[in-house]
Design an enzyme around this catalytic site. Structure first.
Site, PDB file in Angstrom:
ATOM      1  N   VAL A 179      49.574  40.772  45.600  1.00  0.00           N
ATOM      2  CA  VAL A 179      48.241  41.374  45.575  1.00  0.00           C
ATOM      3  C   VAL A 179      47.443  41.009  46.826  1.00  0.00           C
ATOM      4  O   VAL A 179      46.534  41.740  47.241  1.00  0.00           O
ATOM      5  CB  VAL A 179      47.493  40.936  44.300  1.00  0.00           C
ATOM      6  CG1 VAL A 179      47.186  39.433  44.333  1.00  0.00           C
ATOM      7  CG2 VAL A 179      46.203  41.726  44.093  1.00  0.00           C
ATOM      8  N   LYS A 180      47.784  39.886  47.460  1.00  0.00           N
ATOM      9  CA  LYS A 180      47.040  39.421  48.629  1.00  0.00           C
ATOM     10  C   LYS A 180      47.276  40.282  49.872  1.00  0.00           C
ATOM     11  O   LYS A 180      46.527  40.169  50.845  1.00  0.00           O
ATOM     12  CB  LYS A 180      47.399  37.967  48.936  1.00  0.00           C
ATOM     13  CG  LYS A 180      46.999  36.983  47.835  1.00  0.00           C
ATOM     14  CD  LYS A 180      45.501  36.871  47.687  1.00  0.00           C
ATOM     15  CE  LYS A 180      45.132  35.730  46.747  1.00  0.00           C
ATOM     16  NZ  LYS A 180      43.676  35.541  46.641  1.00  0.00           N
ATOM     17  N   ASP A 181      48.292  41.146  49.828  1.00  0.00           N
ATOM     18  CA  ASP A 181      48.478  42.077  50.937  1.00  0.00           C
ATOM     19  C   ASP A 181      47.222  42.919  51.148  1.00  0.00           C
ATOM     20  O   ASP A 181      46.874  43.274  52.279  1.00  0.00           O
ATOM     21  CB  ASP A 181      49.646  43.027  50.650  1.00  0.00           C
ATOM     22  CG  ASP A 181      50.990  42.340  50.683  1.00  0.00           C
ATOM     23  OD1 ASP A 181      51.037  41.138  50.999  1.00  0.00           O
ATOM     24  OD2 ASP A 181      51.992  43.006  50.388  1.00  0.00           O
TER      25      ASP A 181
END
Length: 482
Positions: A54-56
């Site tokens: 999700v941090k992308d």
């Protein structure tokens, strides 16, 4: 002459860079782990972002915002404290845009994560996990120091960067709303920086004020245990301070989840649903299933966000030896307790054979010979010296003064034969470790393996028995394959 352009290079489905492949991750219904639960649960598969988490989403957004404001220019270095996933998002975007990266990580992270960041060409600095946030050794402090010391360094700072929650407000929240057709009633996510849950919650509540937002938090985190914070093994969630990117007013309820429940939920989802997730995903799944049970409504819809893949945790939560060493996985179908090992011990030896402080070394040797044992707890004067099922006499925990072992006695006698007439208290060692009768054998084995010849098992303040390596070996052999 006109230039001919190949149709393959202009097709709408071809992304110009990896950055344009971010987002629009699918929702998948969970069917096997939800058996017996009436409320449907669907998972947002954020590990299908190109960098694996999700941090992308926030990596590129933070970089582009810094470029717009002139904080980040060609030739500068990105420095960031991360447990791994944000680093990958930043490193992926930095590779496209030509920046170098230095990431500072706590030493509890899986080695796969360190190797992954280095694969992108980043430098990685690891720091101790079990230190205060303000310590010069913490990964926050080290990142701040490097930002000051490295020429032309810039720190996006995911913990206070408003682009973190804003990204999820503008992308993740709308995706969930559209994919569920507005039917979402509960949203569950682990809370680290708080950016994901804050951004998604803000968007969903604007569209549907009654939607319930549930934060999943590891035991020991400030969010659910502000007065009793401690270290935990789940990575990427929980905090020991309140980040500026988190709006706690948007969270309607909290569910606290242990390391063990997080890891076992992750393994279950992988093996029963075919979705390989990390420990923070397991934490969120455990909380989502609990939310669905409480709702008990087939018309409701629980959406749980799975932040990353389990590929970064193969050496840990998907390694049976690591799970057993940390007490998260048992070798037995049912948890084996120390008291059960004592109760099943074969032979005629009493459960407890002890020697008094005022008895002689010769008396101790006779007890060892008589009962064919190699160690004895030492108790204070007046305490019964043997206890078993036929002898109700109690040996109180507080009466234990020390221990003696066959090996130590041999050494003493070899150096001074006159020690036979000495009091036991003059030559005894410290007491054996003490464990409760309900303690799992998996947690006792490391004590015996690391040097303790035996442990004392207690129940209600009385010594239930002396547990040795031979006892555990016999128990394991007897229960193998059951």
């Amino acid at each position: 002459m006109a230039t001919t352009v190949s149709p393959a290079t202009t097709h709408d489905s071809i992304r110009p860079t990896i950055i344009e492949a971010l987002g629009n991750t699918p929702l998948v219904r969970l069917t096997n782990v939800t058996k017996g639960i009436r409320t449907p649960v669907v998972a947002k598969l954020e590990m299908l972002n190109p960098g694996g988490s999700v941090k992308d989403r926030i990596g590129i957004r933070m970089i582009e915002e810094a470029e717009r404001k002139g904080w980040l220019r060609p030739g500068r270095t990105i420095v960031e404290p991360t447990s791994g996933n944000t680093g990958v998002g930043l490193a992926m975007a930095a590779a496209v845009k030509g920046y170098s990266c230095i990431f500072v990580m706590p030493d509890k992270v899986a080695p796969e994560k360190v190797a992954l960041l280095r694969a992108y060409g980043a430098q990685v600095v690891t720091t101790p996990t079990a230190v205060e946030r303000d310590s010069p050794e913490s990964y926050y402090s080290v990142a701040d120091r490097l930002t000051r010391e490295v020429p032309n360094a810039f720190q996006p700072n995911q913990y206070f960067n408003p682009m973190n929650p804003r990204t999820h407000y503008e992308t993740t929240g709308p995706e969930i709303w559209e994919q569920t057709g507005g039917a979402v009633t509960h949203f569950v996510a682990g809370v680290g920086t708080g950016g994901t849950i804050s951004g998604v919650a803000k968007y969903l509540k604007e569209r549907k004020p009654g939607v319930e937002i549930i934060g999943a938090d590891p035991e020991g985190s400030i969010y659910t245990q502000p007065e009793n914070m401690h270290t935990y093994k789940v990575e990427g969630v929980g905090e020991d301070f309140w980040p500026g990117t988190f709006d706690p007013t948007l969270v309607d309820a909290w569910i606290k989840v242990s390391d063990k429940d997080s890891f076992l939920a992750a393994r279950s989802l992988t093996r029963e649903e075919g979705i390989l997730i990390g420990g923070s995903g397991g934490l969120a799944v455990h909380a989502a299933l609990e939310t669905a049970r409480r709702a008990d409504d087939p018309e409701a819809l629980v959406v749980v966000l799975l932040p990353d893949s389990g590929r970064g945790y193969l050496s840990k939560i998907y390694n049976d030896d690591w799970m057993r060493e940390n007490g998260f996985l048992s070798r037995f179908a049912q948890p084996a307790r120390a008291g059960a090992v004592i109760a099943e011990r074969s032979g005629e030896t009493p459960r407890v054979v002890a020697v008094g402080c005022d008895q002689t070394v010769a008396d101790a040797i006779e007890l060892l010979r008589q009962h064919d044992i190699s160690q004895l707890p030492v108790v204070r004067t007046g305490t019964p010296l043997a206890s078993d099922n036929g002898d109700p006499a109690r040996i109180e925990v507080q009466s234990v003064a020390g221990s003696i072992q066959e090996r130590g006695l041999l050494d003493q006698l070899f150096r001074n034969p006159e020690v036979l007439s000495a009091k036991v208290s003059a030559i005894m060692d410290g007491p054996f470790p003490l464990v409760d009768a309900n303690e799992e054998v998996e947690r006792v084995v490391p004590m015996l393996a690391s040097g303790a010849p035996a442990v004392l098992v207690q129940r209600d303040g009385a010594i239930l028995g002396v547990l040795t390596r031979a006892d555990v070996l016999e128990f394991v052999a007897h229960h193998r394959g059951r």
